[in-house]
Design an enzyme around this catalytic site. Structure first.
Site, mmCIF file in Angstrom:
data_model
loop_
_atom_site.group_PDB
_atom_site.id
_atom_site.type_symbol
_atom_site.label_atom_id
_atom_site.label_comp_id
_atom_site.label_asym_id
_atom_site.label_seq_id
_atom_site.Cartn_x
_atom_site.Cartn_y
_atom_site.Cartn_z
ATOM 1 C CG ASP A 245 31.586 42.549 42.118
ATOM 2 O OD1 ASP A 245 30.524 43.168 41.942
ATOM 3 O OD2 ASP A 245 32.652 42.836 41.531
ATOM 4 C CG ASP B 24 30.717 42.579 38.385
ATOM 5 O OD1 ASP B 24 30.605 41.572 39.113
ATOM 6 O OD2 ASP B 24 31.206 43.655 38.792
ATOM 7 C CG HIS C 229 35.542 44.365 39.711
ATOM 8 N ND1 HIS C 229 34.226 44.543 39.316
ATOM 9 C CD2 HIS C 229 36.315 44.689 38.649
ATOM 10 C CE1 HIS C 229 34.212 44.970 38.066
ATOM 11 N NE2 HIS C 229 35.455 45.066 37.626
ATOM 12 C CG HIS D 127 35.624 48.059 44.725
ATOM 13 N ND1 HIS D 127 36.492 46.992 44.666
ATOM 14 C CD2 HIS D 127 34.793 47.930 43.664
ATOM 15 C CE1 HIS D 127 36.195 46.241 43.598
ATOM 16 N NE2 HIS D 127 35.164 46.788 42.979
HETATM 17 N N1 Q9C Z 1 35.994 52.673 33.663
HETATM 18 C C1 Q9C Z 1 31.952 47.057 41.253
HETATM 19 O O1 Q9C Z 1 31.678 46.146 40.472
HETATM 20 N N2 Q9C Z 1 36.929 50.341 37.016
HETATM 21 N N3 Q9C Z 1 32.875 47.969 40.972
HETATM 22 C C2 Q9C Z 1 36.096 50.547 35.868
HETATM 23 C C3 Q9C Z 1 36.057 51.242 33.518
HETATM 24 C C4 Q9C Z 1 36.203 50.262 38.266
HETATM 25 C C5 Q9C Z 1 33.644 47.913 39.758
HETATM 26 C C6 Q9C Z 1 36.920 50.660 34.616
HETATM 27 C C7 Q9C Z 1 35.394 49.011 38.386
HETATM 28 C C8 Q9C Z 1 34.658 48.999 39.699
HETATM 29 C C9 Q9C Z 1 31.189 47.217 42.523
HETATM 30 ZN ZN ZN Z 2 32.432 44.296 40.300
#
Ligand code: Q9C
Ligand code: ZN
Length: 342
Positions: free
Chosen positions: A196, A285, A198, A160
């Site tokens: 991933d 994830d 995301h 990200h």
């Molecule tokens: N607080 C990676 O998997 N939003 N990043 C989380 C819950 C951010 C994920 C919402 C998610 C980032 C590397």
């Molecule tokens: Zn992720």
């Protein structure tokens, strides 16, 4: 397969993040890496080595120098205010606000150099972030040196993080730094495959206008999923890079059948591009038991992901990204690596 790991990841340990109106313990925690390390050792996947320090030069091939300066000094600037908690951003130059100047105050800098609040900076964050990038660079060097594959057990993750911004638990874009190092070592065409859950908005941004690095990503549809503002199918690259970005957004509830079909599409595009080396942004994830995600992959499905990546026949660097089901993360990561090797 060689694994690259540094204990310095433990120096980064944020206290909390926003989740549904509350501050909860960070999902991105040190225990994640301890579990993966235990599984890699338990499966006999090969040697685990410490990273070699590579310094700032390869980092600044993909990140702006002022951003790297910010990361290096943020904790000291924060502490100069007498603060005791983690440094966190809370104000951003969105829409019609001024994004053309860097604020003088650390609170302003934190917002200027971030895309969200999921990026706590603690006393040891910069040391951990550098070690994480060094894991990726050491893995890239191993692959460039002739290894069929290597696994950079990076933490914190990176995909990200854009040229000039942190976000989503990421500070430096380890996968992009590694891909650029491969280019700089003479590999003419490199592909990044991001599995991933995301969208890898940072990696996409870094290579968006380039024809030498192909970026393919499978992820939760950004219409309903973080990072919300990137990762749609109509983002295909710009300028010389037109056609060198492939986004495959998938709906909540996606299970192995549809997922592996999309993975085949991504792998076919990478083969058609003519990549000579591959960086895999390896997030697990996508697992059904992940606490912040909405795909339905089971542990056995990760073995199949590894096998399909191996079928590309490319020198491959796996770079650890997300995965927050801590009790299963080791099994799922080791399954990918085992599926690749066998
Ligand atoms: N607080 C990676 O998997 N939003 N990043 C989380 C819950 C951010 C994920 C919402 C998610 C980032 C590397
Ligand atoms: Zn992720």
């Amino acid at each position: 397969m060689l694994t690259i790991h540094s204990d310095d990841h433990r120096l980064h340990h944020g206290a909390g993040e926003f989740y549904r109106g509350r501050i909860v313990p960070c999902f991105e925690m040190p225990a994640r890496v301890e579990q993966i390390l235990a599984s890699v050792a338990g499966r006999g996947l090969g040697p685990v080595v410490a990273p070699v320090r590579h310094g700032r030069a390869p980092v600044e091939r993909v990140h702006a120098a002022d951003y790297v300066d910010f990361l290096a000094s943020a904790w000291d600037e924060w502490c100069a205010l007498g603060e005791i908690g983690d440094a966190l951003p809370y104000a951003w130059p969105a829409h019609d606000l001024r994004a053309d100047r860097v604020p003088d105050h650390i609170d302003g800098k934190l917002g200027f150099y971030s895309i969200d609040a999921a990026v706590p900076i603690t006393a040891g964050t910069w040391a951990a972030v550098q070690a994480s990038a060094d894991c990726a660079l050491t893995g890239a060097a191993a692959v460039l040196g002739g290894e069929r594959a290597a696994f950079a057990l990076c933490r914190p993750p990176g995909h990200h993080a854009g040229p000039r911004a942190m976000g989503g638990f990421c500070y430096l874009n380890n996968a992009a730094i590694a891909a650029q190092a491969m280019r700089d070592a003479g590999v003419v065409k490199v592909a990044v495959l991001d599995v991933d859950y995301h969208h890898g908005n940072g990696t996409q941004a870094i290579f968006y206008d380039r024809a030498d690095v192909f970026f393919a990503s499978l992820h939760g549809d950004p219409a309903v999923e973080y990072p919300f503002f990137a990762g749609f199918a109509d983002e295909t690259g710009s300028g010389a890079g037109q056609g060198c970005t492939l986004n495959l957004p998938l709906p909540w509830g996606t299970a192995a059948g549809a997922y592996l079909a999309a993975l085949d599409t991504g792998c076919a595009a990478i083969a058609a591009f003519g990549a000579q080396a591959l960086v895999v942004s390896l997030g697990v994830d996508t697992f059904a038991g992940d606490p912040i995600s909405h795909f339905k992959l089971e542990s056995a499905d990760f073995t199949r992901i590894g096998a399909r990546v191996a079928a590309l026949g490319l020198p491959t660097l796996f770079v650890m990204e997300g995965g927050y089901a801590v009790g299963d993360i080791g099994t799922n990561v080791a399954n990918v690596l085992e599926g690749f090797v066998h």
